[in-house]
Write a protein that holds these residues in place. Structure first.
Motif, mmCIF file in Angstrom:
data_model
loop_
_atom_site.group_PDB
_atom_site.id
_atom_site.type_symbol
_atom_site.label_atom_id
_atom_site.label_comp_id
_atom_site.label_asym_id
_atom_site.label_seq_id
_atom_site.Cartn_x
_atom_site.Cartn_y
_atom_site.Cartn_z
ATOM 1 N N GLY A 192 1.274 10.028 -6.642
ATOM 2 C CA GLY A 192 1.546 11.445 -6.467
ATOM 3 C C GLY A 192 2.590 11.959 -7.426
ATOM 4 O O GLY A 192 3.239 11.189 -8.149
ATOM 5 N N ILE A 193 2.751 13.271 -7.428
ATOM 6 C CA ILE A 193 3.768 13.920 -8.256
ATOM 7 C C ILE A 193 4.646 14.776 -7.358
ATOM 8 O O ILE A 193 4.144 15.585 -6.570
ATOM 9 N N MET A 194 5.963 14.602 -7.483
ATOM 10 C CA MET A 194 6.928 15.450 -6.802
ATOM 11 C C MET A 194 7.596 16.332 -7.855
ATOM 12 O O MET A 194 8.220 15.826 -8.792
ATOM 13 N N GLY A 195 7.442 17.641 -7.719
ATOM 14 C CA GLY A 195 7.997 18.555 -8.704
ATOM 15 C C GLY A 195 8.903 19.592 -8.072
ATOM 16 O O GLY A 195 8.660 20.058 -6.958
ATOM 17 N N PHE A 196 9.946 19.950 -8.796
ATOM 18 C CA PHE A 196 10.896 20.967 -8.358
ATOM 19 C C PHE A 196 10.857 22.143 -9.327
ATOM 20 O O PHE A 196 10.950 21.949 -10.542
ATOM 21 N N SER A 197 10.723 23.356 -8.785
ATOM 22 C CA SER A 197 10.808 24.574 -9.594
ATOM 23 C C SER A 197 9.851 24.500 -10.787
ATOM 24 O O SER A 197 8.644 24.357 -10.608
ATOM 25 N N ALA A 198 10.360 24.565 -12.021
ATOM 26 C CA ALA A 198 9.481 24.483 -13.183
ATOM 27 C C ALA A 198 8.812 23.115 -13.271
ATOM 28 O O ALA A 198 7.700 22.990 -13.799
ATOM 29 N N GLY A 199 9.484 22.074 -12.751
ATOM 30 C CA GLY A 199 8.853 20.756 -12.699
ATOM 31 C C GLY A 199 7.650 20.759 -11.782
ATOM 32 O O GLY A 199 6.675 20.029 -12.012
ATOM 33 N N ALA A 200 7.703 21.585 -10.724
ATOM 34 C CA ALA A 200 6.549 21.741 -9.849
ATOM 35 C C ALA A 200 5.414 22.454 -10.582
ATOM 36 O O ALA A 200 4.235 22.197 -10.320
ATOM 37 N N HIS A 201 5.768 23.347 -11.493
ATOM 38 C CA HIS A 201 4.740 24.005 -12.308
ATOM 39 C C HIS A 201 4.016 22.972 -13.162
ATOM 40 O O HIS A 201 2.780 23.009 -13.292
ATOM 41 N N ASP A 260 0.810 -1.224 0.000
ATOM 42 C CA ASP A 260 0.000 0.000 0.000
ATOM 43 C C ASP A 260 0.845 1.278 0.000
ATOM 44 O O ASP A 260 0.339 2.362 0.308
ATOM 45 N N ALA A 261 2.141 1.158 -0.324
ATOM 46 C CA ALA A 261 2.976 2.362 -0.406
ATOM 47 C C ALA A 261 2.590 3.159 -1.641
ATOM 48 O O ALA A 261 2.248 2.586 -2.680
ATOM 49 N N PRO A 262 2.622 4.483 -1.548
ATOM 50 C CA PRO A 262 2.304 5.284 -2.727
ATOM 51 C C PRO A 262 3.418 5.206 -3.769
ATOM 52 O O PRO A 262 4.537 4.806 -3.460
ATOM 53 N N ALA A 263 3.103 5.573 -4.968
ATOM 54 C CA ALA A 263 4.090 5.724 -6.034
ATOM 55 C C ALA A 263 4.216 7.204 -6.358
ATOM 56 O O ALA A 263 3.258 7.965 -6.189
ATOM 57 N N VAL A 264 5.387 7.608 -6.803
ATOM 58 C CA VAL A 264 5.638 9.032 -7.031
ATOM 59 C C VAL A 264 6.290 9.245 -8.404
ATOM 60 O O VAL A 264 7.301 8.609 -8.724
ATOM 61 N N ILE A 265 5.683 10.120 -9.191
ATOM 62 C CA ILE A 265 6.303 10.582 -10.434
ATOM 63 C C ILE A 265 7.108 11.838 -10.108
ATOM 64 O O ILE A 265 6.561 12.799 -9.562
ATOM 65 N N ILE A 266 8.393 11.829 -10.415
ATOM 66 C CA ILE A 266 9.270 12.952 -10.095
ATOM 67 C C ILE A 266 9.489 13.785 -11.360
ATOM 68 O O ILE A 266 9.856 13.256 -12.417
ATOM 69 N N VAL A 267 9.272 15.094 -11.229
ATOM 70 C CA VAL A 267 9.405 16.002 -12.361
ATOM 71 C C VAL A 267 10.498 17.028 -12.042
ATOM 72 O O VAL A 267 10.280 17.953 -11.253
ATOM 73 N N PRO A 268 11.680 16.887 -12.608
ATOM 74 C CA PRO A 268 12.770 17.820 -12.305
ATOM 75 C C PRO A 268 12.530 19.206 -12.874
ATOM 76 O O PRO A 268 11.769 19.382 -13.831
ATOM 77 N N GLY A 269 13.197 20.183 -12.269
ATOM 78 C CA GLY A 269 13.089 21.556 -12.745
ATOM 79 C C GLY A 269 14.177 21.904 -13.738
ATOM 80 O O GLY A 269 14.941 21.062 -14.184
ATOM 81 N N GLY A 270 14.225 23.203 -14.059
ATOM 82 C CA GLY A 270 15.215 23.686 -15.019
ATOM 83 C C GLY A 270 14.712 24.844 -15.853
ATOM 84 O O GLY A 270 15.267 25.165 -16.902
ATOM 85 N N GLY A 271 13.655 25.517 -15.356
ATOM 86 C CA GLY A 271 13.184 26.732 -16.017
ATOM 87 C C GLY A 271 12.652 26.531 -17.415
ATOM 88 O O GLY A 271 12.613 27.470 -18.209
ATOM 89 N N TYR A 272 12.229 25.324 -17.748
ATOM 90 C CA TYR A 272 11.721 24.983 -19.075
ATOM 91 C C TYR A 272 12.764 25.159 -20.179
ATOM 92 O O TYR A 272 12.414 25.233 -21.354
ATOM 93 N N HIS A 273 14.053 25.232 -19.777
ATOM 94 C CA HIS A 273 15.099 25.290 -20.805
ATOM 95 C C HIS A 273 16.147 24.194 -20.625
ATOM 96 O O HIS A 273 16.967 23.947 -21.508
ATOM 97 N N THR A 274 16.116 23.513 -19.463
ATOM 98 C CA THR A 274 16.997 22.384 -19.206
ATOM 99 C C THR A 274 16.314 21.501 -18.172
ATOM 100 O O THR A 274 15.251 21.851 -17.657
ATOM 101 N N LEU A 275 16.899 20.343 -17.891
ATOM 102 C CA LEU A 275 16.344 19.445 -16.885
ATOM 103 C C LEU A 275 17.447 19.026 -15.915
ATOM 104 O O LEU A 275 18.442 18.435 -16.334
ATOM 105 N N LEU A 276 17.258 19.331 -14.636
ATOM 106 C CA LEU A 276 18.214 18.914 -13.608
ATOM 107 C C LEU A 276 17.863 17.487 -13.192
ATOM 108 O O LEU A 276 17.484 17.213 -12.059
ATOM 109 N N ILE A 277 18.024 16.576 -14.135
ATOM 110 C CA ILE A 277 17.448 15.238 -13.995
ATOM 111 C C ILE A 277 18.227 14.356 -13.030
ATOM 112 O O ILE A 277 17.683 13.385 -12.504
ATOM 113 N N GLU A 278 19.471 14.685 -12.747
ATOM 114 C CA GLU A 278 20.232 13.903 -11.778
ATOM 115 C C GLU A 278 19.882 14.350 -10.360
ATOM 116 O O GLU A 278 19.423 13.560 -9.545
#
Length: 222
Positions: A99-108, A18-36
């Motif tokens: 759920g979704i975990m987003g950072f910066s633009a990824g949070a957008h 019953d653990a949740p799953a999380v989609i992670i969306v990295p940020g980067g101002g819509y011009h790059t992705l801080l994927i690491e």
């Protein structure tokens, strides 16, 4: 110059029941992705808690690559939600705890998924619920307004041809409804890139609608 989206699956050795799953969306101002830093490293941390994580490499709205480039990131997060729920059984995840975990633009991107879930930008067969079950937003870009919005993200996503309707559509705090999923917010007071007001305005909008929300503002953290 990301033109082909991918969804990478990170599964722990043992998946908690019953653990949740999380989609992670990295940020980067819509011009790059801080994927690491804001993708794979976060997935590894979630795996240690027995949580399945998915890192989304979403397409960036580079001029000339796509028609309707401003909705390309929304299409990719909806496609990610669709694929995880469709394949939930084989991946050992709960399709009703996604759920979704987003950072910066990824949070957008995450906020757009939670505020515009009732409009499908993808062809999903069979139909799948596109509404996330919770959001984790870290130093989120929320608004595209002149006063508090992140200009860099707005300019990259919308270009120079935007109107009032587009600003409203892409400003998360203006699209909050009482049906939104629970939201966890974290921001640093000394953030020099994304104004804290993005988090504060979203918190207040959620609170007014009676949406379950928790906010942490740290004195330092950049």
């Amino acid at each position: 110059r990301v033109t082909i989206p991918t969804l990478s699956v990170f599964r722990p050795r043992e998946i908690k029941k019953d653990a949740p799953a999380v989609i992670i969306v990295p940020g980067g101002g819509y011009h790059t992705l801080l994927i690491e830093r804001e993708g794979r490293k976060r997935a590894e941390a979630l795996n240690k808690k027995g949580i399945v994580a998915f890192v989304l490499k979403y397409r960036l709205p580079s001029a000339g690559y796509f028609e309707n480039s401003s909705v390309v990131p929304i299409m990719d997060i909806q496609q990610a939600i669709y694929r995880v729920r469709k394949n939930a059984k084989s991946w050992g995840v709960d399709p009703e705890a996604l759920g979704i975990m987003g950072f910066s633009a990824g949070a957008h991107v995450a906020v757009m998924a939670a505020t515009h879930y009732d409009t499908s930008f993808i062809s999903a067969t069979p139909p799948v619920n596109l509404k996330p079950d919770f959001l984790i937003l870290i130093n989120p870009v929320v608004s595209f307004s002149d006063s508090t919005g992140h200009r860099g993200s707005r300019d990259k996503l919308l270009g120079s041809n935007y109107n009032t309707e587009a600003i409203t559509f892409f400003s998360g705090e203006k699209n909050v409804s009482k049906d939104m999923p629970p939201v966890f917010l974290a921001h640093a007071l000394n953030d020099q890139v994304v104004q804290l007001d993005n988090t504060l305005d979203l918190f207040n909008a959620l609170r007014r609608q009676g949406v379950l929300v928790e906010m942490h503002v740290y004195a330092k953290g950049d």
